[in-house]
Enzyme design. Structure first.
Site, PDB file in Angstrom:
ATOM      1  CE  LYS A  82      -4.088  -2.182   1.020  1.00 10.89           C
ATOM      2  NZ  LYS A  82      -3.632  -3.578   0.970  1.00 10.89           N
TER       3      LYS A  82
HETATM    4  C1  LIG Z   1      -4.037  -4.721   0.258  1.00  9.63           C
HETATM    5  C2  LIG Z   1      -3.167  -5.921   0.213  1.00  9.63           C
HETATM    6  C3  LIG Z   1      -3.356  -6.948  -0.742  1.00  9.63           C
HETATM    7  C4  LIG Z   1      -4.484  -6.937  -1.745  1.00  9.63           C
HETATM    8  O1  LIG Z   1      -4.391  -5.929  -2.702  1.00  9.63           O
HETATM    9  P1  LIG Z   1      -5.703  -5.451  -3.502  1.00  9.63           P
HETATM   10  O2  LIG Z   1      -5.284  -4.279  -4.288  1.00  9.63           O
HETATM   11  O3  LIG Z   1      -6.716  -5.118  -2.426  1.00  9.63           O
HETATM   12  O4  LIG Z   1      -6.146  -6.602  -4.335  1.00  9.63           O
HETATM   13  C5  LIG Z   1      -2.469  -8.013  -0.747  1.00  9.63           C
HETATM   14  N1  LIG Z   1      -1.469  -8.091   0.165  1.00  9.63           N
HETATM   15  C6  LIG Z   1      -1.257  -7.139   1.096  1.00  9.63           C
HETATM   16  C7  LIG Z   1      -0.165  -7.310   2.065  1.00  9.63           C
HETATM   17  C8  LIG Z   1      -2.098  -6.018   1.156  1.00  9.63           C
HETATM   18  O5  LIG Z   1      -1.888  -5.081   2.109  1.00  9.63           O
END
Ligand SMILES: *Cc1c(COP(=O)(O)O)cnc(C)c1O
Length: 495
Positions: free
Chosen positions: A112
């Site tokens: 993120k």
């Molecule tokens: C948010 C997240 C995901 C999933 O990503 P999306 O864009 O919601 O599909 C996978 N792994 C981690 C560690 C995340 O924080």
């Protein structure tokens, strides 16, 4: 130069990117998409020598031409600076015959960060262009990773305030500590006596509360959102797909023009959808492998064309993928229906009214660029264990979901195309689950114990972002019931 954005659900109003970034979601409830997807005006192999920041400037400018090159350049170099522990920002690491695109070297140790270190700057630049001159207040409910990444990104950003609500008993101890020690006098963090749904519902109600919005406007504020449907979060994620491809080219792992696959641990469908945009823009991608955990709504969707959210959410060791409604999927429906906003709107309405929808055969044919499968909890644990034992490489639980699904893909499709696995979190962010997968015993006394034991066993140092937490003072002690959220917001903003 400008580029117009429109809603996936067809409302006729088109707006420029700064407004799409500030609004987050279109008036008709649809998601913003560029009127026409930008095309590369350079050959991919001419980008090989670009640094991450140079590539980000090139790609993000194609989507957001309203910002000047100078503005974007500063925003990008501020976002992707030494707060990332790897100079390449998103390095692609070769382990045996596997490739991991490591997206966890940012300040909060999860993928993120790639978008949420840049989004605050894009919001700041957009607010400068907004004729109303109101001050954005970012309102977010979090189940863990997003909240901290958003707080870190917005802390200290001029003219923007951020308020994060988290479920007091629904985040991991480390995640909670990460949030309540957040610095920056424009940040507020509040625990909710309830679960994530309560926090999420409360935030949605605040967004819809007209009297509150009027009060806000009187005082020169407006609400905005940092969640993953914001186009300002999606676009920065397109960059690392190109960067990873270019890294493989640079290291002579692939030939120019050679197609590769990406295996992506998926929740809200934001990460993998950025890969789809990269493919549509001309990146040589064969398959996008959509990996789910036991919450495998997307597996059924890709395999039989039916999206059915009518089921219980399971709690897994990959909590950031514990999702029943993948909100960014709406953008895929729009693209595979050949940008038919009427069809997209009808499907989304069916989902909200009946809890499911079924694609027509024609639209379903558009799913051919994807493969989807899911991993059971025991497969996640055994995959972590076996890769560690055979190579010494530690991967987190989310990444292990993707690798488990890649193994199934290879078996099902007998495809030898090189595949990059997106590694979305530092293994230390989910130390407890990793210790359990690796048979490391814990006494449960101390929330840092799992990180220490993991570090001891692997010889990999604990990331600074976790080590530092032990020393940081707790700055946010507020908590409230879901009913009190509105009054909390009013107090914080003094309205
Ligand atoms: C948010 C997240 C995901 C999933 O990503 P999306 O864009 O919601 O599909 C996978 N792994 C981690 C560690 C995340 O924080």
């Amino acid at each position: 130069m400008y580029m117009l954005y429109k809603s996936t659900r067809g409302i006729s109003k088109k707006i420029t990117s700064p407004y799409a970034i500030l609004n987050g979601i279109a008036e008709d409830g649809g998601l913003y998409v560029p009127e026409e997807l930008p095309k590369l005006d350079k050959d991919i192999k001419d980008l090989v020598a670009y640094s991450y920041q140079e590539l980000a400037l090139y790609i993000i400018s194609l989507f957001f031409p309203e910002f000047s090159q100078e503005e974007l350049k500063i925003a990008i170099s501020d976002a992707y600076d030494e707060s990332f522990s790897d100079q390449q920002i998103t390095p692609t690491v070769k382990v045996g015959d596997l490739y991991f695109l490591e997206l966890f070297h940012g300040p909060t140790l999860a993928f993120k960060d790639i978008a949420l270190t840049l989004l605050p700057k894009l919001i700041e630049l957009s607010a400068l262009r907004d004729k109303s001159k109101k001050q954005p207040v970012v309102l977010t409910a979090t189940s863990g990773d997003t909240g901290k990444a958003a707080l870190q990104g917005f802390a200290g950003v001029n003219g923007v305030k951020i308020i994060v609500f988290y479920p007091e008993d629904g985040v991991s101890p480390i995640q909670k500590l990460q949030m309540i020690t957040q610095e920056g006098n424009n940040t507020s963090v509040i625990g909710i006596k309830g679960n994530f749904d309560d926090a999420q519902k409360g935030v949605k109600e605040l967004f819809k509360n007209e009297p509150l919005k009027e009060k806000l406007a009187d005082k020169g504020y407006f609400f905005t959102s940092a969640n993953s449907i914001n186009i300002g979060r999606l676009v920065p994620q397109v960059v690392y797909y190109f960067y990873s491809y270019l890294s493989l080219l640079r290291n002579k792992e692939i030939q120019p023009g050679e197609e590769i696959n990406f295996a992506v641990p998926t929740g809200n469908f934001g990460d993998i959808f950025a890969g789809y945009y990269a493919k549509l823009m001309g990146l040589p991608v064969n398959k996008l492998i959509c990996a789910s955990n036991e919450n495998n709504v997307l597996y059924h969707f890709f395999n039989n064309g039916i999206y059915d959210s009518r089921r219980e959410l399971k709690t897994t060791t990959s909590p950031s993928m514990d999702i029943l409604i993948s909100s960014n999927l709406e953008r895929l429906l729009y693209e595979i229906s050949e940008r038919d906003s009427e069809a997209t709107k009808n499907l989304m309405e069916e989902l909200s009214q009946k809890g499911f929808y079924k694609l027509t055969d024609k639209i379903k044919a558009g799913l051919k660029d994807f493969y989807s499968n899911f991993a059971l909890e025991e497969e996640v644990a055994s995959t972590i264990y076996s890769l560690y034992k055979s190579t010494g490489y530690l991967m987190d639980t989310h990444t292990a979901v993707a690798y488990s699904v890649l193994k199934k893909y290879k078996e099902d499709c007998k495809d030898s195309t090189k595949t990059v696995i997106l590694s979305t979190a530092s293994p230390f962010k989910f130390s407890k689950a990793l210790c359990s997968a690796l048979d490391i015993e814990l006494s449960e006394k101390d929330i840092f114990e799992a990180s220490y034991k993991l570090s001891e066993a692997s010889g990999i140092p604990i990331p600074k972002a976790i080590e530092e937490l032990k020393e940081k003072p707790i700055l946010h002690k507020a908590s409230c019931t879901p009913e009190e959220m509105k009054i909390k917001v009013q107090n914080i903003l003094n309205i």
